[in-house]
Design a protein around this motif. Sequence first.
Motif, PDB file in Angstrom:
ATOM      1  N   CYS A   1       2.870  50.722  -3.817  1.00 15.97           N
ATOM      2  CA  CYS A   1       1.951  51.857  -4.060  1.00 15.97           C
ATOM      3  C   CYS A   1       0.611  51.618  -3.355  1.00 15.97           C
ATOM      4  O   CYS A   1       0.230  50.473  -3.076  1.00 15.97           O
ATOM      5  CB  CYS A   1       1.690  52.025  -5.554  1.00 15.97           C
ATOM      6  N   ASP A   2      -0.106  52.697  -3.133  1.00 11.83           N
ATOM      7  CA  ASP A   2      -1.431  52.606  -2.511  1.00 11.83           C
ATOM      8  C   ASP A   2      -2.349  51.615  -3.228  1.00 11.83           C
ATOM      9  O   ASP A   2      -3.174  50.955  -2.590  1.00 11.83           O
ATOM     10  CB  ASP A   2      -2.105  53.991  -2.513  1.00 11.83           C
ATOM     11  N   LEU A   3      -2.194  51.507  -4.542  1.00 11.68           N
ATOM     12  CA  LEU A   3      -3.051  50.613  -5.326  1.00 11.68           C
ATOM     13  C   LEU A   3      -3.013  49.165  -4.824  1.00 11.68           C
ATOM     14  O   LEU A   3      -4.004  48.438  -4.908  1.00 11.68           O
ATOM     15  CB  LEU A   3      -2.638  50.675  -6.804  1.00 11.68           C
TER      16      LEU A   3
ATOM     17  N   CYS B   1       5.156  53.785   5.773  1.00 11.76           N
ATOM     18  CA  CYS B   1       3.951  52.952   5.808  1.00 11.76           C
ATOM     19  C   CYS B   1       3.264  53.216   7.149  1.00 11.76           C
ATOM     20  O   CYS B   1       3.825  52.905   8.202  1.00 11.76           O
ATOM     21  CB  CYS B   1       4.297  51.474   5.690  1.00 11.76           C
ATOM     22  N   ASN B   2       2.076  53.795   7.122  1.00 13.04           N
ATOM     23  CA  ASN B   2       1.385  54.087   8.379  1.00 13.04           C
ATOM     24  C   ASN B   2       0.913  52.782   9.037  1.00 13.04           C
ATOM     25  O   ASN B   2       1.115  51.697   8.494  1.00 13.04           O
ATOM     26  CB  ASN B   2       0.255  55.104   8.158  1.00 13.04           C
ATOM     27  N   SER B   3       0.297  52.897  10.183  1.00 14.18           N
ATOM     28  CA  SER B   3       0.019  51.668  10.945  1.00 14.18           C
ATOM     29  C   SER B   3      -0.920  50.728  10.193  1.00 14.18           C
ATOM     30  O   SER B   3      -0.758  49.511  10.240  1.00 14.18           O
ATOM     31  CB  SER B   3      -0.548  52.021  12.324  1.00 14.18           C
ATOM     32  N   THR B   4      -1.864  51.280   9.441  1.00 12.91           N
ATOM     33  CA  THR B   4      -2.794  50.438   8.677  1.00 12.91           C
ATOM     34  C   THR B   4      -2.053  49.641   7.601  1.00 12.91           C
ATOM     35  O   THR B   4      -2.207  48.424   7.485  1.00 12.91           O
ATOM     36  CB  THR B   4      -3.862  51.316   7.991  1.00 12.91           C
ATOM     37  N   LEU B   5      -1.250  50.360   6.836  1.00 13.79           N
ATOM     38  CA  LEU B   5      -0.508  49.706   5.753  1.00 13.79           C
ATOM     39  C   LEU B   5       0.540  48.758   6.313  1.00 13.79           C
ATOM     40  O   LEU B   5       0.757  47.654   5.790  1.00 13.79           O
ATOM     41  CB  LEU B   5       0.156  50.758   4.858  1.00 13.79           C
ATOM     42  N   SER B   6       1.183  49.181   7.371  1.00 17.15           N
ATOM     43  CA  SER B   6       2.235  48.372   7.971  1.00 17.15           C
ATOM     44  C   SER B   6       1.691  47.034   8.502  1.00 17.15           C
ATOM     45  O   SER B   6       2.327  45.988   8.353  1.00 17.15           O
ATOM     46  CB  SER B   6       2.897  49.176   9.084  1.00 17.15           C
TER      47      SER B   6
END
Length: 251
Positions: free
Chosen positions: A147-149, A50-55
């Motif tokens: 998921c990205d969704l 999970c990159n920083s945005t998602l995290s």
Amino acid sequence: MRSSIIFSLLTGAAISFPLTAHQEITTTTTILSTSGSSSTTPAFPIHSSCNSTLSRQLTRAFDETIELASRARDHILQHGQTSPFVQKYFGTNSTTIAPLGVFSRVASADRGRMLFRCDDPDRNCATQEGWAGHWRGSNATQETVICDLSFAPGKRRWLDQVCGLGYTVSKDATNLFWATDLLHRTFHVPQVSEDAVHHYADGWEEVLEMAGKGDERSVFDSDALIYFAIDVYAYEVAEPGRGCGGYQMGN
Ligand SMILES: *[C@@H]1O[C@H](CO)[C@@H](O)[C@H](O)[C@H]1NC(C)=O
Ligand SMILES: *[C@@H]1O[C@H](CO)[C@@H](O)[C@H](O)[C@H]1NC(C)=O
Ligand SMILES: *[C@@H]1O[C@H](CO)[C@@H](O)[C@H](O)[C@H]1NC(C)=O
């Protein structure tokens, strides 16, 4: 230098003998580790995929999941079986000990090896139409893929949107909010649910029907637990004293 260390170790050993009873107990007890167990609300582990945005979004979403579960737990502790929400979703004859345990574990249980990840190791995000995430089941029983969704605009709402935008507990989906979606996902993870929470009823009508019949599985039903938590949150926090059930009180 070395000899002084050895000397101090020797003298340290010399002055600590004989062992007290307490020391003997602590040196022989290895069944449970006591390290790192001081926090009462351990964080849900987020994988490096999970990159920083998602995290950052997931961190906020988990904070809200813990807030939702804690509120449900505290409501049960305060009102017990007299709560109209307890009676509505779990039945009038149910024990509150089960949902109390489930919500407490979501809020505070040790996270063990559980993990939330943003890559797609089982290729379900890529191949299953509309999947926003999934429990990895037999592939990795403590792991969940998001998921990205899930991060798409408008897909999940935050708790401060409860009772806004026409939302009602009875008419809207149980995964409309990050907190309710993740609550459901934690129910699948044995580290949290001890494999005790399952899907017995599907949707609002079936949840109420099951509780109304006095079915003892209500307190272990995934949807019943989610509806209970979000209805309590709506009534206590979002629109205090009114909520936004979308049903007649007393029904
Ligand atoms: C993080 O991942 C998401 C989804 O793959 C992507 O849309 C976003 O641009 C990434 N953010 C950064 C900072 O790389
Ligand atoms: C487990 O992995 C296999 C092979 O990668 C995949 O086909 C299957 O769908 C996965 N199971 C789950 C529950 O995702
Ligand atoms: C609740 O328990 C009482 C006493 O055991 C019983 O008479 C009643 O039928 C039960 N109600 C339901 C809905 O199970």
